[in-house]
Design a protein around this motif. Structure first.
Motif, PDB file in Angstrom:
ATOM      1  N   HIS A 170       0.839  -1.207   0.000  1.00  0.00           N
ATOM      2  CA  HIS A 170       0.000   0.000   0.000  1.00  0.00           C
ATOM      3  C   HIS A 170       0.871   1.253   0.000  1.00  0.00           C
ATOM      4  O   HIS A 170       0.571   2.235  -0.702  1.00  0.00           O
ATOM      5  CB  HIS A 170      -0.922   0.004   1.212  1.00  0.00           C
ATOM      6  CG  HIS A 170      -1.750   1.254   1.316  1.00  0.00           C
ATOM      7  ND1 HIS A 170      -2.765   1.549   0.448  1.00  0.00           N
ATOM      8  CD2 HIS A 170      -1.677   2.305   2.181  1.00  0.00           C
ATOM      9  CE1 HIS A 170      -3.305   2.718   0.771  1.00  0.00           C
ATOM     10  NE2 HIS A 170      -2.659   3.191   1.815  1.00  0.00           N
ATOM     11  N   ARG A 171       1.966   1.235   0.754  1.00  0.00           N
ATOM     12  CA  ARG A 171       2.857   2.405   0.781  1.00  0.00           C
ATOM     13  C   ARG A 171       3.570   2.595  -0.555  1.00  0.00           C
ATOM     14  O   ARG A 171       3.799   3.731  -0.980  1.00  0.00           O
ATOM     15  CB  ARG A 171       3.880   2.251   1.902  1.00  0.00           C
ATOM     16  CG  ARG A 171       3.288   2.364   3.287  1.00  0.00           C
ATOM     17  CD  ARG A 171       4.348   2.662   4.315  1.00  0.00           C
ATOM     18  NE  ARG A 171       3.805   2.614   5.663  1.00  0.00           N
ATOM     19  CZ  ARG A 171       4.444   3.064   6.742  1.00  0.00           C
ATOM     20  NH1 ARG A 171       5.666   3.580   6.614  1.00  0.00           N
ATOM     21  NH2 ARG A 171       3.889   2.981   7.946  1.00  0.00           N
ATOM     22  N   LEU A 172       3.922   1.491  -1.199  1.00  0.00           N
ATOM     23  CA  LEU A 172       4.602   1.600  -2.484  1.00  0.00           C
ATOM     24  C   LEU A 172       3.662   2.034  -3.605  1.00  0.00           C
ATOM     25  O   LEU A 172       4.060   2.789  -4.507  1.00  0.00           O
ATOM     26  CB  LEU A 172       5.244   0.261  -2.854  1.00  0.00           C
ATOM     27  CG  LEU A 172       6.465  -0.172  -2.040  1.00  0.00           C
ATOM     28  CD1 LEU A 172       6.913  -1.558  -2.472  1.00  0.00           C
ATOM     29  CD2 LEU A 172       7.606   0.838  -2.186  1.00  0.00           C
ATOM     30  N   TYR A 173       2.416   1.567  -3.555  1.00  0.00           N
ATOM     31  CA  TYR A 173       1.450   1.855  -4.616  1.00  0.00           C
ATOM     32  C   TYR A 173       0.144   2.349  -3.993  1.00  0.00           C
ATOM     33  O   TYR A 173      -0.884   1.665  -4.023  1.00  0.00           O
ATOM     34  CB  TYR A 173       1.203   0.597  -5.456  1.00  0.00           C
ATOM     35  CG  TYR A 173       2.436   0.106  -6.178  1.00  0.00           C
ATOM     36  CD1 TYR A 173       2.814   0.655  -7.399  1.00  0.00           C
ATOM     37  CD2 TYR A 173       3.246  -0.888  -5.626  1.00  0.00           C
ATOM     38  CE1 TYR A 173       3.954   0.225  -8.065  1.00  0.00           C
ATOM     39  CE2 TYR A 173       4.393  -1.326  -6.287  1.00  0.00           C
ATOM     40  CZ  TYR A 173       4.737  -0.759  -7.499  1.00  0.00           C
ATOM     41  OH  TYR A 173       5.871  -1.186  -8.160  1.00  0.00           O
ATOM     42  N   PRO A 174       0.155   3.554  -3.415  1.00  0.00           N
ATOM     43  CA  PRO A 174      -1.006   4.027  -2.653  1.00  0.00           C
ATOM     44  C   PRO A 174      -2.230   4.345  -3.498  1.00  0.00           C
ATOM     45  O   PRO A 174      -3.345   4.412  -2.955  1.00  0.00           O
ATOM     46  CB  PRO A 174      -0.473   5.302  -1.969  1.00  0.00           C
ATOM     47  CG  PRO A 174       0.639   5.772  -2.858  1.00  0.00           C
ATOM     48  CD  PRO A 174       1.278   4.518  -3.373  1.00  0.00           C
ATOM     49  N   THR A 175      -2.070   4.550  -4.789  1.00  0.00           N
ATOM     50  CA  THR A 175      -3.204   4.994  -5.609  1.00  0.00           C
ATOM     51  C   THR A 175      -3.865   3.873  -6.407  1.00  0.00           C
ATOM     52  O   THR A 175      -4.874   4.122  -7.081  1.00  0.00           O
ATOM     53  CB  THR A 175      -2.747   6.100  -6.582  1.00  0.00           C
ATOM     54  OG1 THR A 175      -1.760   5.568  -7.470  1.00  0.00           O
ATOM     55  CG2 THR A 175      -2.165   7.287  -5.816  1.00  0.00           C
ATOM     56  N   VAL A 176      -3.326   2.661  -6.354  1.00  0.00           N
ATOM     57  CA  VAL A 176      -3.924   1.584  -7.153  1.00  0.00           C
ATOM     58  C   VAL A 176      -5.187   1.067  -6.487  1.00  0.00           C
ATOM     59  O   VAL A 176      -5.397   1.234  -5.280  1.00  0.00           O
ATOM     60  CB  VAL A 176      -2.928   0.430  -7.386  1.00  0.00           C
ATOM     61  CG1 VAL A 176      -1.653   0.937  -8.030  1.00  0.00           C
ATOM     62  CG2 VAL A 176      -2.621  -0.301  -6.077  1.00  0.00           C
ATOM     63  N   VAL A 227      -8.056  -1.674  -5.099  1.00  0.00           N
ATOM     64  CA  VAL A 227      -7.963  -2.865  -4.244  1.00  0.00           C
ATOM     65  C   VAL A 227      -7.713  -4.095  -5.101  1.00  0.00           C
ATOM     66  O   VAL A 227      -6.907  -4.964  -4.749  1.00  0.00           O
ATOM     67  CB  VAL A 227      -9.258  -3.029  -3.421  1.00  0.00           C
ATOM     68  CG1 VAL A 227      -9.239  -4.360  -2.670  1.00  0.00           C
ATOM     69  CG2 VAL A 227      -9.424  -1.875  -2.445  1.00  0.00           C
ATOM     70  N   ALA A 228      -8.378  -4.183  -6.245  1.00  0.00           N
ATOM     71  CA  ALA A 228      -8.203  -5.344  -7.118  1.00  0.00           C
ATOM     72  C   ALA A 228      -6.774  -5.414  -7.647  1.00  0.00           C
ATOM     73  O   ALA A 228      -6.171  -6.501  -7.696  1.00  0.00           O
ATOM     74  CB  ALA A 228      -9.186  -5.271  -8.283  1.00  0.00           C
ATOM     75  N   GLU A 229      -6.205  -4.261  -8.031  1.00  0.00           N
ATOM     76  CA  GLU A 229      -4.832  -4.247  -8.525  1.00  0.00           C
ATOM     77  C   GLU A 229      -3.847  -4.647  -7.422  1.00  0.00           C
ATOM     78  O   GLU A 229      -2.899  -5.383  -7.671  1.00  0.00           O
ATOM     79  CB  GLU A 229      -4.474  -2.852  -9.047  1.00  0.00           C
ATOM     80  CG  GLU A 229      -5.126  -2.493 -10.372  1.00  0.00           C
ATOM     81  CD  GLU A 229      -4.802  -1.073 -10.788  1.00  0.00           C
ATOM     82  OE1 GLU A 229      -4.271  -0.897 -11.900  1.00  0.00           O
ATOM     83  OE2 GLU A 229      -5.057  -0.143  -9.988  1.00  0.00           O
ATOM     84  N   THR A 289      -0.219  -8.454  -4.750  1.00  0.00           N
ATOM     85  CA  THR A 289       0.124  -9.285  -3.586  1.00  0.00           C
ATOM     86  C   THR A 289       0.311 -10.736  -3.988  1.00  0.00           C
ATOM     87  O   THR A 289       1.281 -11.391  -3.584  1.00  0.00           O
ATOM     88  CB  THR A 289      -0.977  -9.180  -2.516  1.00  0.00           C
ATOM     89  OG1 THR A 289      -1.102  -7.814  -2.096  1.00  0.00           O
ATOM     90  CG2 THR A 289      -0.659 -10.053  -1.306  1.00  0.00           C
ATOM     91  N   ARG A 290      -0.601 -11.241  -4.795  1.00  0.00           N
ATOM     92  CA  ARG A 290      -0.504 -12.642  -5.244  1.00  0.00           C
ATOM     93  C   ARG A 290       0.755 -12.857  -6.083  1.00  0.00           C
ATOM     94  O   ARG A 290       1.440 -13.873  -5.944  1.00  0.00           O
ATOM     95  CB  ARG A 290      -1.755 -13.016  -6.036  1.00  0.00           C
ATOM     96  CG  ARG A 290      -3.015 -13.137  -5.177  1.00  0.00           C
ATOM     97  CD  ARG A 290      -4.248 -13.348  -6.027  1.00  0.00           C
ATOM     98  NE  ARG A 290      -5.443 -13.485  -5.202  1.00  0.00           N
ATOM     99  CZ  ARG A 290      -6.683 -13.409  -5.681  1.00  0.00           C
ATOM    100  NH1 ARG A 290      -6.884 -13.213  -6.990  1.00  0.00           N
ATOM    101  NH2 ARG A 290      -7.718 -13.539  -4.877  1.00  0.00           N
ATOM    102  N   ALA A 291       1.043 -11.898  -6.941  1.00  0.00           N
ATOM    103  CA  ALA A 291       2.235 -12.021  -7.789  1.00  0.00           C
ATOM    104  C   ALA A 291       3.504 -11.989  -6.945  1.00  0.00           C
ATOM    105  O   ALA A 291       4.464 -12.728  -7.212  1.00  0.00           O
ATOM    106  CB  ALA A 291       2.260 -10.895  -8.821  1.00  0.00           C
ATOM    107  N   TYR A 292       3.512 -11.144  -5.908  1.00  0.00           N
ATOM    108  CA  TYR A 292       4.687 -11.095  -5.033  1.00  0.00           C
ATOM    109  C   TYR A 292       4.857 -12.411  -4.282  1.00  0.00           C
ATOM    110  O   TYR A 292       5.966 -12.957  -4.210  1.00  0.00           O
ATOM    111  CB  TYR A 292       4.573  -9.951  -4.027  1.00  0.00           C
ATOM    112  CG  TYR A 292       5.674 -10.021  -2.997  1.00  0.00           C
ATOM    113  CD1 TYR A 292       6.950  -9.542  -3.278  1.00  0.00           C
ATOM    114  CD2 TYR A 292       5.465 -10.636  -1.767  1.00  0.00           C
ATOM    115  CE1 TYR A 292       7.983  -9.653  -2.360  1.00  0.00           C
ATOM    116  CE2 TYR A 292       6.493 -10.743  -0.839  1.00  0.00           C
ATOM    117  CZ  TYR A 292       7.739 -10.248  -1.142  1.00  0.00           C
ATOM    118  OH  TYR A 292       8.762 -10.379  -0.236  1.00  0.00           O
TER     119      TYR A 292
END
Length: 224
Positions: free
Chosen positions: A52-58, A60-62, A67-70
C-alpha cells in the motif's frame, strides 16, 4: 537476557531477494517498477501495508493481484533459502549456549516464517516467534509486548535487534533496549534518531555488545 531478532535484513541476507520479487510482481501486474532504494524502505512492514505504501493509488483489485504475484515470486525464489549474514549462524548458537532466550519478531507471515525455518532445519530453534499476520504489524509494539509477557521479563531485560526504523520505533514504544544493524535495509542516518544502544556494522559487533549487556543484566545493573 531475552534477545528478539528481526529476520529479513538482520539475520537473513534477503533484502535483495525481497526487492527483486516486488519488482517482478510489479512487472507481472503492469505497474511501475520502482527503484531498489525505494522498495527497501518498506522492508519490515506487513506485506499488505508495504505494498500500500509503495502503490497508494492503485485499486484494491490491482493491489490484490500485486500481492498474489509477489507471494508467487517470493515462494519460488525462497526455494533456495537466503543465506545468513556472516557470523549469524555461529552467533545464534553461541547465544543459546550462554543460556539466553531467543525470539523472532518479523513482518513475515506465519506461513512464510515457518517455511524458511523448516527449510533451514530451525523449526524448534527459537523459544518464541511472532509474525505480522497473527498480531499487529510493525511499528506497532504489540508483538513485542506479547513476547515480553510470554517470557515474563521487563523491557529493560530484553533487546530488539533490527535493521529498520520500524524495528527501532517498535522497540522504543515497548520500552525496550534496541540494537540497530547497519547492513540491512535502512541506513545509519535513518536508524540513529531512535537512539539504539549500538549501531552494529556486523553481527560480530552485536555479539560483543551482547556479552557486556548480558553481564549487566545478570548483575542487576541495567541502565536505561
Amino acid at each position: 537476557m531475552l534477545v528478539i531478532f528481526d529476520w529479513d535484513g538482520t539475520l537473513s541476507d534477503s533484502t535483495g531477494k525481497i526487492v527483486r520479487c516486488v519488482q517482478a510482481a510489479a512487472r507481472a501486474t503492469g505497474l511501475p517498477v520502482l527503484p531498489a532504494i525505494e522498495v527497501q524502505q518498506i522492508i519490515g512492514l506487513a506485506l499488505e501495508e508495504a505494498l500500500h505504501r509503495l502503490y497508494p493509488t492503485v485499486s484494491v483489485a490491482e493491489r490484490t493481484r500485486l500481492t498474489r504475484a509477489y507471494v508467487d515470486a517470493f515462494v519460488a525464489a525462497d526455494a533456495t533459502p537466503s543465506e545468513f549474514f556472516c557470523g549469524v549462524e555461529a552467533g545464534l548458537q553461541s547465544l543459546r549456549e550462554r543460556g539466553l532466550k531467543l525470539a523472532v519478531a518479523t513482518g513475515k507471515s506465519r506461513r512464510g516464517l515457518d517455511r524458511v525455518l523448516a527449510n533451514l532445519g530451525m523449526t524448534d530453534f527459537f523459544d518464541a516467534t511472532r509474525c505480522a499476520d497473527e498480531t499487529a504489524g510493525k511499528p506497532d509494539p504489540k508483538m513485542l509486548h506479547e513476547l515480553l509477557s510470554y517470557f515474563g521479563v521487563p523491557g529493560e531485560a530484553a533487546v530488539m535487534v533490527g535493521d529498520t526504523t520500524y524495528d527501532m520505533a517498535m522497540a522504543q514504544a515497548a520500552g525496550m533496549r534496541r540494537v540497530a544493524v547497519t547492513y540491512g535495509a535502512h541506513s545509519p542516518a535513518q536508524l540513529t534518531p531512535y537512539k539504539p544502544e549500538l549501531l552494529a556494522d556486523s553481527f560480530a559487533d552485536f555479539m560483543g555488545w551482547s556479552e557486556r549487556a548480558d553481564a549487566l543484566v545478570a548483575g542487576g545493573m541495567v541502565s536505561d
